[in-house]
Motif scaffolding. Structure first.
Motif, short mmCIF file in Angstrom:
data_model
loop_
_atom_site.label_atom_id
_atom_site.label_comp_id
_atom_site.label_asym_id
_atom_site.label_seq_id
_atom_site.Cartn_x
_atom_site.Cartn_y
_atom_site.Cartn_z
N TYR A 147 25.51 -7.08 -21.33
CA TYR A 147 26.96 -7.25 -21.39
C TYR A 147 27.40 -8.62 -21.90
O TYR A 147 28.57 -8.99 -21.76
CB TYR A 147 27.57 -7.00 -20.00
N ASN A 148 26.46 -9.39 -22.45
CA ASN A 148 26.78 -10.72 -22.99
C ASN A 148 27.37 -11.67 -21.95
O ASN A 148 28.20 -12.52 -22.27
CB ASN A 148 27.75 -10.62 -24.18
N VAL A 149 26.96 -11.52 -20.71
CA VAL A 149 27.42 -12.41 -19.64
C VAL A 149 26.71 -13.75 -19.80
O VAL A 149 25.48 -13.80 -19.86
CB VAL A 149 27.14 -11.81 -18.25
N GLU A 150 27.47 -14.82 -19.83
CA GLU A 150 26.91 -16.14 -20.09
C GLU A 150 26.82 -16.98 -18.84
O GLU A 150 27.59 -16.81 -17.88
CB GLU A 150 27.77 -16.87 -21.13
N ILE A 151 25.86 -17.91 -18.86
CA ILE A 151 25.73 -18.89 -17.79
C ILE A 151 26.70 -20.03 -18.09
O ILE A 151 26.55 -20.74 -19.09
CB ILE A 151 24.29 -19.43 -17.70
N THR A 152 27.68 -20.20 -17.23
CA THR A 152 28.71 -21.22 -17.43
C THR A 152 28.66 -22.22 -16.28
O THR A 152 27.90 -22.07 -15.32
CB THR A 152 30.09 -20.57 -17.50
N ILE A 153 29.51 -23.24 -16.37
CA ILE A 153 29.56 -24.26 -15.33
C ILE A 153 29.87 -23.67 -13.95
O ILE A 153 29.22 -24.02 -12.96
CB ILE A 153 30.58 -25.36 -15.69
N PRO A 154 30.87 -22.78 -13.82
CA PRO A 154 31.11 -22.19 -12.49
C PRO A 154 29.91 -21.44 -11.92
O PRO A 154 29.68 -21.47 -10.71
CB PRO A 154 32.28 -21.22 -12.75
N ILE A 155 29.13 -20.78 -12.79
CA ILE A 155 27.96 -20.06 -12.30
C ILE A 155 26.88 -21.05 -11.85
O ILE A 155 26.19 -20.82 -10.84
CB ILE A 155 27.43 -19.11 -13.38
N PRO A 182 26.99 -29.58 -30.15
CA PRO A 182 25.66 -29.19 -29.68
C PRO A 182 24.94 -30.28 -28.91
O PRO A 182 24.20 -29.99 -27.97
CB PRO A 182 24.92 -28.83 -30.98
N SER A 183 25.14 -31.54 -29.27
CA SER A 183 24.46 -32.62 -28.56
C SER A 183 24.97 -32.76 -27.14
O SER A 183 24.21 -33.00 -26.19
CB SER A 183 24.65 -33.95 -29.31
N ILE A 184 26.28 -32.58 -26.96
CA ILE A 184 26.86 -32.64 -25.62
C ILE A 184 26.37 -31.46 -24.78
O ILE A 184 26.04 -31.62 -23.60
CB ILE A 184 28.41 -32.63 -25.71
N GLY A 185 26.31 -30.28 -25.39
CA GLY A 185 25.83 -29.10 -24.68
C GLY A 185 24.39 -29.24 -24.23
O GLY A 185 24.04 -28.89 -23.11
N GLN A 186 23.53 -29.79 -25.10
CA GLN A 186 22.13 -29.98 -24.75
C GLN A 186 21.98 -31.00 -23.63
O GLN A 186 21.16 -30.82 -22.71
CB GLN A 186 21.35 -30.44 -25.99
N GLU A 187 22.75 -32.05 -23.68
CA GLU A 187 22.70 -33.07 -22.62
C GLU A 187 23.14 -32.47 -21.28
O GLU A 187 22.54 -32.76 -20.24
CB GLU A 187 23.60 -34.25 -22.99
N LEU A 188 24.17 -31.64 -21.31
CA LEU A 188 24.65 -31.01 -20.09
C LEU A 188 23.61 -30.06 -19.51
O LEU A 188 23.43 -29.98 -18.29
CB LEU A 188 25.95 -30.25 -20.38
N LYS A 189 22.90 -29.33 -20.38
CA LYS A 189 21.86 -28.42 -19.92
C LYS A 189 20.73 -29.20 -19.23
O LYS A 189 20.25 -28.79 -18.18
CB LYS A 189 21.30 -27.62 -21.10
N GLU A 212 29.35 -24.39 -23.15
CA GLU A 212 29.21 -25.67 -22.47
C GLU A 212 27.82 -26.25 -22.65
O GLU A 212 27.61 -27.46 -22.64
CB GLU A 212 29.50 -25.52 -20.97
N PHE A 213 26.83 -25.34 -22.81
CA PHE A 213 25.44 -25.76 -22.92
C PHE A 213 24.90 -25.67 -24.35
O PHE A 213 23.99 -26.41 -24.71
CB PHE A 213 24.57 -24.90 -21.99
#
Length: 306
Positions: free
Chosen positions: A188-196, A121-128, A37-38
């Protein structure tokens, strides 16, 4: 019998410092592993089904990686889900390559695709950027609100100091889960996602609510009893609100633990972030925010401000 919370302030501050410094080091050394997402990329979730028995038969991560090696997908993150499912994350691909990947996976075992998404990638960067801005604005708004709400309490501690103290407590509450997720991302490759991210924003609201309840009781006791001994007033206020804080957090943690163990993989890390953050929040509200006001007041008295 009332507990003297401020008597052991130095112990609380040491533990506070250890947790915060440890979290900052984890963030600096490991960093956060952001989801697609980011960062942008493709996310595919599939189930592997044996043709003969129609039961789960999931290939190993090594077999999946080896099968997809020829597609040059860059780093492939493989996370098993359930008994027969797997989530694959890799660089962005078009629909043609997407179908080729499915065909390749079907050579290992019958494949049932559950979802596929591509984020540029541009959408992900904007969301971040928007996420960071929203968290900064939330912290700023909370600090200003507390300073405004306590504007009538100018002695013995100025109203703006309540806001700064709450901000310090909030930074503690958000840094601890961030540090934990930096370690989980590395191991463990746990990612930062929108729910987090939603969980982090919820932590801010929950934690500041508990802090405001304590500060509001301090304000009431000052207005009712007069300034008197500020340290005694804070201790009295903390003892009055202790039972409420513990019962609120305990009942909330019961629900979150249920979600963690029975809510499925999609809610696992969302609930874990809330558990860590809310636990940190009750600690900072009781053992950091109040005692920090007392320490600040003592420092001002030594300087001759009050």
């Amino acid at each position: 019998m009332n507990f003297n919370f401020t008597k052991y302030s130095i112990v609380y501050y040491i533990l506070f410092g250890i947790l915060v410094i440890g979290s900052i080091l984890a963030l600096l050394i490991f960093g956060l592993k952001f989801g697609i997402e980011f960062t942008g990329g493709s996310n595919m979730e599939v189930n592997f089904i044996d043709l003969a028995l129609q039961v789960g038969k999931r290939p190993s991560n090594e077999e999946i990686s080896k099968a997809l090696l020829s597609f040059n997908l860059g780093e492939i993150i493989i996370q098993p889900t359930g008994d027969k499912g797997v989530v694959l994350r890799f660089k962005g691909v078009d629909e043609t390559l997407h179908q080729q990947i499915l065909l390749k996976l079907s050579e290992l075992s019958k494949v049932e695709e559950r979802s596929f998404e591509y984020i540029g990638p541009s959408i992900g960067q904007e969301l971040k950027q928007k996420t960071m801005l929203s968290m900064f604005l939330a912290l700023l708004a909370i600090t200003l609100y507390i300073a405004f709400a306590f504007r009538k309490v100018s002695r013995p501690v100025s109203s703006w100091k309540y806001g700064i103290t709450s901000l310090i407590a909030l930074l503690h509450d958000i840094l601890i889960p961030l540090g934990v997720f930096a370690v989980l991302g590395k191991l463990y490759n746990v990612e930062i996602t929108i729910p987090i991210i939603a969980a982090f924003l919820t932590i801010l609201g929950f934690s500041v609510h508990d802090t405001i309840v304590i500060f509001d009781r301090i304000r009431e006791n000052i207005l009712r009893k007069g300034m008197g001994q500020f340290q005694e007033t804070v201790n009295w206020s903390l003892n009055q609100t202790l039972g409420r804080s513990i019962s609120t957090v305990f009942t909330t943690l019961l629900v979150l633990l249920s979600i963690l163990f029975f809510g499925g993989s999609t809610l696992k890390y969302f609930s874990l972030a809330l558990i860590i953050g809310i636990t940190s929040g009750v600690y900072s509200s009781i053992f950091i925010a109040g005692p920090l006001l007392v320490s600040w007041h003592k420092f001002d008295r030594k300087k001759g401000i009050y």
